[in-house]
Design a protein around this motif. Structure first.
Motif, PDB file in Angstrom:
ATOM      1  N   THR A 182       0.843  -1.212   0.000  1.00  0.00           N
ATOM      2  CA  THR A 182       0.000   0.000   0.000  1.00  0.00           C
ATOM      3  C   THR A 182       0.874   1.255   0.000  1.00  0.00           C
ATOM      4  O   THR A 182       0.607   2.227  -0.736  1.00  0.00           O
ATOM      5  CB  THR A 182      -0.927  -0.012   1.227  1.00  0.00           C
ATOM      6  OG1 THR A 182      -1.718  -1.209   1.219  1.00  0.00           O
ATOM      7  CG2 THR A 182      -1.834   1.202   1.218  1.00  0.00           C
ATOM      8  N   ALA A 183       1.943   1.222   0.805  1.00  0.00           N
ATOM      9  CA  ALA A 183       2.867   2.367   0.850  1.00  0.00           C
ATOM     10  C   ALA A 183       3.556   2.552  -0.501  1.00  0.00           C
ATOM     11  O   ALA A 183       3.775   3.696  -0.971  1.00  0.00           O
ATOM     12  CB  ALA A 183       3.890   2.173   1.954  1.00  0.00           C
ATOM     13  N   PHE A 184       3.901   1.451  -1.138  1.00  0.00           N
ATOM     14  CA  PHE A 184       4.540   1.539  -2.455  1.00  0.00           C
ATOM     15  C   PHE A 184       3.595   2.156  -3.483  1.00  0.00           C
ATOM     16  O   PHE A 184       4.019   2.992  -4.304  1.00  0.00           O
ATOM     17  CB  PHE A 184       4.978   0.136  -2.901  1.00  0.00           C
ATOM     18  CG  PHE A 184       5.553   0.097  -4.277  1.00  0.00           C
ATOM     19  CD1 PHE A 184       6.887   0.459  -4.503  1.00  0.00           C
ATOM     20  CD2 PHE A 184       4.782  -0.274  -5.375  1.00  0.00           C
ATOM     21  CE1 PHE A 184       7.421   0.434  -5.778  1.00  0.00           C
ATOM     22  CE2 PHE A 184       5.314  -0.292  -6.645  1.00  0.00           C
ATOM     23  CZ  PHE A 184       6.640   0.046  -6.861  1.00  0.00           C
ATOM     24  N   LYS A 185       2.343   1.809  -3.447  1.00  0.00           N
ATOM     25  CA  LYS A 185       1.361   2.370  -4.373  1.00  0.00           C
ATOM     26  C   LYS A 185       1.214   3.874  -4.166  1.00  0.00           C
ATOM     27  O   LYS A 185       1.120   4.662  -5.142  1.00  0.00           O
ATOM     28  CB  LYS A 185       0.010   1.667  -4.183  1.00  0.00           C
ATOM     29  CG  LYS A 185      -0.052   0.274  -4.775  1.00  0.00           C
ATOM     30  CD  LYS A 185       0.021   0.321  -6.306  1.00  0.00           C
ATOM     31  CE  LYS A 185      -0.180  -1.056  -6.902  1.00  0.00           C
ATOM     32  NZ  LYS A 185      -0.095  -1.014  -8.381  1.00  0.00           N
ATOM     33  N   ILE A 186       1.197   4.289  -2.899  1.00  0.00           N
ATOM     34  CA  ILE A 186       1.069   5.732  -2.603  1.00  0.00           C
ATOM     35  C   ILE A 186       2.309   6.476  -3.105  1.00  0.00           C
ATOM     36  O   ILE A 186       2.215   7.548  -3.727  1.00  0.00           O
ATOM     37  CB  ILE A 186       0.861   5.952  -1.087  1.00  0.00           C
ATOM     38  CG1 ILE A 186      -0.468   5.333  -0.640  1.00  0.00           C
ATOM     39  CG2 ILE A 186       0.912   7.426  -0.758  1.00  0.00           C
ATOM     40  CD1 ILE A 186      -0.685   5.392   0.850  1.00  0.00           C
ATOM     41  N   LEU A 187       3.474   5.878  -2.807  1.00  0.00           N
ATOM     42  CA  LEU A 187       4.728   6.520  -3.247  1.00  0.00           C
ATOM     43  C   LEU A 187       4.804   6.553  -4.774  1.00  0.00           C
ATOM     44  O   LEU A 187       5.246   7.543  -5.380  1.00  0.00           O
ATOM     45  CB  LEU A 187       5.925   5.765  -2.667  1.00  0.00           C
ATOM     46  CG  LEU A 187       7.319   6.312  -3.031  1.00  0.00           C
ATOM     47  CD1 LEU A 187       7.490   7.746  -2.485  1.00  0.00           C
ATOM     48  CD2 LEU A 187       8.400   5.410  -2.471  1.00  0.00           C
ATOM     49  N   GLN A 188       4.377   5.494  -5.415  1.00  0.00           N
ATOM     50  CA  GLN A 188       4.429   5.436  -6.876  1.00  0.00           C
ATOM     51  C   GLN A 188       3.511   6.452  -7.527  1.00  0.00           C
ATOM     52  O   GLN A 188       3.847   7.068  -8.551  1.00  0.00           O
ATOM     53  CB  GLN A 188       4.079   4.013  -7.348  1.00  0.00           C
ATOM     54  CG  GLN A 188       4.269   3.803  -8.840  1.00  0.00           C
ATOM     55  CD  GLN A 188       3.874   2.404  -9.255  1.00  0.00           C
ATOM     56  OE1 GLN A 188       2.923   1.847  -8.702  1.00  0.00           O
ATOM     57  NE2 GLN A 188       4.613   1.843 -10.191  1.00  0.00           N
ATOM     58  N   SER A 189       2.360   6.666  -6.919  1.00  0.00           N
ATOM     59  CA  SER A 189       1.405   7.633  -7.491  1.00  0.00           C
ATOM     60  C   SER A 189       1.835   9.071  -7.223  1.00  0.00           C
ATOM     61  O   SER A 189       1.554   9.970  -8.013  1.00  0.00           O
ATOM     62  CB  SER A 189       0.010   7.390  -6.909  1.00  0.00           C
ATOM     63  OG  SER A 189       0.028   7.567  -5.501  1.00  0.00           O
TER      64      SER A 189
END
Length: 832
Positions: A182-189
């Motif tokens: 979930t953190a990776f998705k936020i950082l990626q976006s």
């Protein structure tokens, strides 16, 4: 406590001595264990000292019992879980047969020595640690099979706990992955050009690989657990089948442990483990719903594992539903599986898995002959008053999940157009008689627990339903034969073609009948006599007996009753009149006339024994004694058998004590002095004599005591009971050639008249009295005076003037009336 049971409780040091004792395989240890009770029941020391015929008999019986055990293992096993046990037992049987078939006395000598060595080891162990050999109250014999179950249950619990820990670890790893992903998705976006995204992605990839590895590890553990559960269930089913076999033998009279306490504990623990495993599978399914990925093993395998687990649980639950107490009437016959229409009976079912949903009502439905499509001609019955009951848990009197059907009755359905019931088959009459119809009572339970639903079903052993009390004996014979030979408990057409039984198996069952009803079984000599009566003098353990030969053909030819009718009649005679004497081994019972003479001819005069008659339908017992003539040759005398009719009024110990035998000089004496082999008569039967108390002449007791005695002349023919009663209007019949019971009432003198010119004294009754009136009148005319000539009677005109206040009052002391032989010697009074 059984000797082998004590051997199992030894410490390691003494147990090693036992292992060394059986190391040479002279008697394989598995044979010693499986036949422990039978081996310890035999008198091997006597066998060693006697001829080899008895050793051969026991050897053949041992082989037959091993064959029976092998057949039982083969029938009750659904897979090859006990393949090693069967292999070892079969090998041991073949080795024994090859080694001792020519010299069975060697095996008898070896067993006798082994039992003595075992007792020596037990004595030494008892001296060092006496408390170790004392089992707790109601302790059961723990076998290797039971230890195996306990160990597997322990391993199952540990494995499930390990699986739970693995699932919790998987859940932690999965939650960590979910958080980082979930953190990776936020950082990626938010920052798609961040150079650290690639490293984070590699970390996520490594983490998802860890999740996949954990899931596969959990699935592998579940597979292993299901395999262990399969093996454990097979062991439980095998143990349950052994319990069912014990229950069947107990119904036939064998002494067996039919307690379900241990099985209930095992089944409940196993079911708890499976339901815990089912809960873990549901937890795993929730984890699958949270995260899935390409190549995820959970979607496909989890469904299969869950289905397999539910099948195992259903199999376990279905086997756990059992009939704990087979149908039984409280009266008139307490024999199980024997029911009578309109008579109440009871039966109990139990669920060995003590798990129930409080919100679900567990209702048990009872049916009879549920699968009756092939039962053409069988009677049909209705169950009254109700065929449904609710199963309850842990009642005050009974623990566990049980359902008692009490006060149940069966009412026969009337056949349409026949108007028949109560035993009549009417229009649907079949080929089997009523006593050979086998009916099965079935119980059905809809079970629900933690979302698992399944229908459970169990059945009783086949019952025989009679409508008349005179069918009890034949019906019980059918129950014996089926439960002795019937492999399939649902084969209701068994008697359409009943198989034959071996004498080894039948003799064991017959002995159970006596041990159950009288607490004393039959020994080898008694069984040998019965076997010779049934099969002939060349009977062996492998001799076969057909159903017709057992309870339909007359035995021996010429009699009017079957072998079973004869034997069951003796059993009833013992229960009603001879129980204490039989239990104390005072009755030899089953001994042929040939052996009877062989035993008595070497004994001193007056030695006697008691044996059962072979020619009396409903049971009879006779007494045979030995005398010696002037040449020293033995002479044997046997009394006409006493039956229920006579023993009802005169106990056998009193007959033996008061027995009188008329010798040639007509001097009566009791010829019975020593009970075989050499026990004085009064020492043997004294405790069982009736008490004779001299009565006081009070207002409540206005009769003198009287006493029955048994008298025989030199030649006995037929026993008769003669009662000399002052109120009788006939002259008692006396046959000088017969054995008689003389009942003498000392209240008034009597004349016993015998006409030597006639075959017997005519019996004077209401018919014959008229025919003999002339003789009677002439006789009375010699002794009686005319009323007017009697000086002791008043004249007709004086009767009203006389007062009789004390004429018929008894004096304070009544003189004793003594009679001797002279008072009975009036033999010519009625002769012309």
């Amino acid at each position: 406590m059984a000797q082998w049971q004590q051997i199992r409780m030894l410490d390691n040091v003494h147990r090693e001595q036992v292992h060394h004792l059986y190391s040479d395989d002279c008697l394989p240890m598995e044979v010693r264990e499986y036949l422990a009770y039978w081996i310890e029941d035999q008198n091997w020391n006597h066998v060693v000292q006697s001829d080899c015929s008895q050793a051969s008999w026991l050897f053949q019986t041992m082989l037959a019992l091993l064959d029976e055990q092998l057949g039982r293992l083969a029938w009750h096993t659904e897979n090859n879980s006990n393949m090693v046990i069967k292999h070892n037992l079969r090998r041991s049987k073949l080795n024994l047969q090859a080694r001792y078939e020519e010299h069975p006395e060697e095996l008898a000598n070896i067993i006798d020595g082994l039992l003595r060595e075992e007792r020596a080891i037990l004595s030494a162990a008892l001296a060092t640690s006496p408390s170790r050999l004392e089992p707790p109250p109601d302790a059961a014999l723990v076998t290797g099979h039971e230890n195996n179950i306990e160990e597997r249950l322990t391993e199952m619990k540990k494995a499930i706990q390990g699986l739970k820990n693995s699932i919790e670890q998987l859940e932690d790893v999965q939650e960590t992955f979910n958080f980082r992903f979930t953190a990776f998705k936020i950082l990626q976006s938010s920052t798609p050009s961040d150079p650290s995204l690639k490293d984070k992605w590699n970390e996520l990839q490594a983490m998802i690989n860890l999740v996949d590895c954990c899931r596969k590890d959990v699935l592998a553990k579940i597979q292993g657990l299901l395999g262990r559960a399969d093996t454990l269930r097979d062991l439980l089913v095998l143990e349950l089948s052994m319990w069912q076999d014990r229950q069947r033998r107990a119904c036939l009279g064998d002494v067996c442990d039919t307690s379900l306490q241990q099985l209930e504990k095992w089944y409940t623990e196993s079911a708890e483990d499976l339901f815990r495993l089912l809960w873990l599978l549901r937890t795993l399914d929730e984890l699958r719903q949270k995260i899935t990925y390409e190549g995820d093993p959970l979607p496909l395998q989890l469904c299969q594992l869950k289905q397999r687990l539910q099948e195992q649980m259903s199999c376990l639950l279905k086997s756990a539903f059992v009939v704990e107490i087979q149908p039984k009437m409280p009266f008139p016959s307490r024999r199980p599986l024997l029911l009578k229409t309109s008579n109440k009976f009871s039966v109990r079912v139990r669920l060995l898995v003590k798990l129930m949903d409080q919100d679900h009502k567990m209702e048990v439905k009872m049916e009879i002959d549920r699968d009756s499509a092939n039962l053409v001609g069988f009677r049909r019955f209705n169950i009254l008053p109700s065929n449904t009951k609710t199963m309850v848990k842990d009642r005050p009197q009974v623990e566990g999940l049980v359902c008692d059907f009490s006060h149940i009755t069966l009412k026969e359905q009337k056949c349409c157009g026949s108007g028949k019931g109560k035993g009549g088959k009417g229009a649907s009459e079949g080929s089997l008689p009523v006593t050979e119809e086998l009916h099965v009572i079935t119980f059905t339970l809809d079970y629900c627990y933690q979302g698992l639903k399944c229908q459970l079903q169990t059945s009783t052993l086949p019952v025989v339903i009679i409508s008349n009390a005179n069918q009890v004996s034949s019906a019980w014979a059918s129950i014996l034969w089926f439960n002795m030979l019937g492999a399939d408990p649902k084969n209701q057409l068994f008697f359409s073609n009943p198989p034959a039984a071996t004498w080894a198996k039948l003799s064991e069952v017959l002995s159970w009948q006596f041990s159950d009803a009288t607490k004393r079984g039959l020994d080898m000599d008694q069984l040998k006599m019965i076997g010779e009566k049934l099969c002939g003098p060349k009977v062996t353990p492998q001799s076969t007996i057909t159903w017709t030969q057992f309870c339909k053909e007359t035995s021996p030819p010429g009699d009017t009753f079957s072998f079973w009718t004869w034997l069951d009649g003796i059993l009833g005679l013992i229960q009603e009149h001879l129980l204490e004497l039989w239990q104390k081994n005072l009755i030899m019972g089953f001994v042929s006339r040939k052996r009877e003479r062989h035993l008595l001819k070497k004994k001193r005069a007056g030695t006697f024994l008691l044996r059962f008659s072979e020619t009396t339908r409903d049971g009879g017992i006779t007494c045979t004694w030995v005398e010696y003539n002037n040449n020293g040759s033995p002479e044997f005398h046997s009394v006409v058998p006493y039956t229920r009719t006579e023993l009802k009024f005169l106990p056998l110990p009193d007959i033996i004590r008061d027995y009188q035998f008329y010798a040639i000089e007509n001097m009566p004496e009791n010829p019975l002095h020593f009970l075989y082999p050499d026990t004085p008569r009064n020492e043997a039967f004294g405790p069982y004599y009736s008490e004779h108390r001299e009565g006081e002449m009070t207002e409540q007791k206005k009769y003198l005591n009287r006493r029955l005695i048994r008298v025989s002349s030199r030649h006995q023919d037929e026993p008769r009971v003669l009662e000399l009663n002052s109120g009788a209007s006939r002259i008692p019949e006396v046959n000088p050639e017969a054995s008689h019971v003389l009942e003498v009432n000392l209240e008034a003198p009597h004349v016993l008249e015998v006409n030597p010119d006639e075959d017997r004294v005519p019996e004077v009754n209401n018919v014959l009295l008229t025919e003999n009136m002339d003789k009677v009148s002439a006789l009375l005319g010699k002794f009686m005076l005319d009323r007017n000539d009697d000086p002791f009677l008043p004249t007709p005109g004086e009767e009203e003037q006389l007062d009789y206040p004390d004429l018929f009052e008894l004096p304070d002391e009544m003189p004793e009336l003594n009679l001797d032989d002279a008072d009975f010697q009036y033999t010519d009074l009625l002769t012309d």
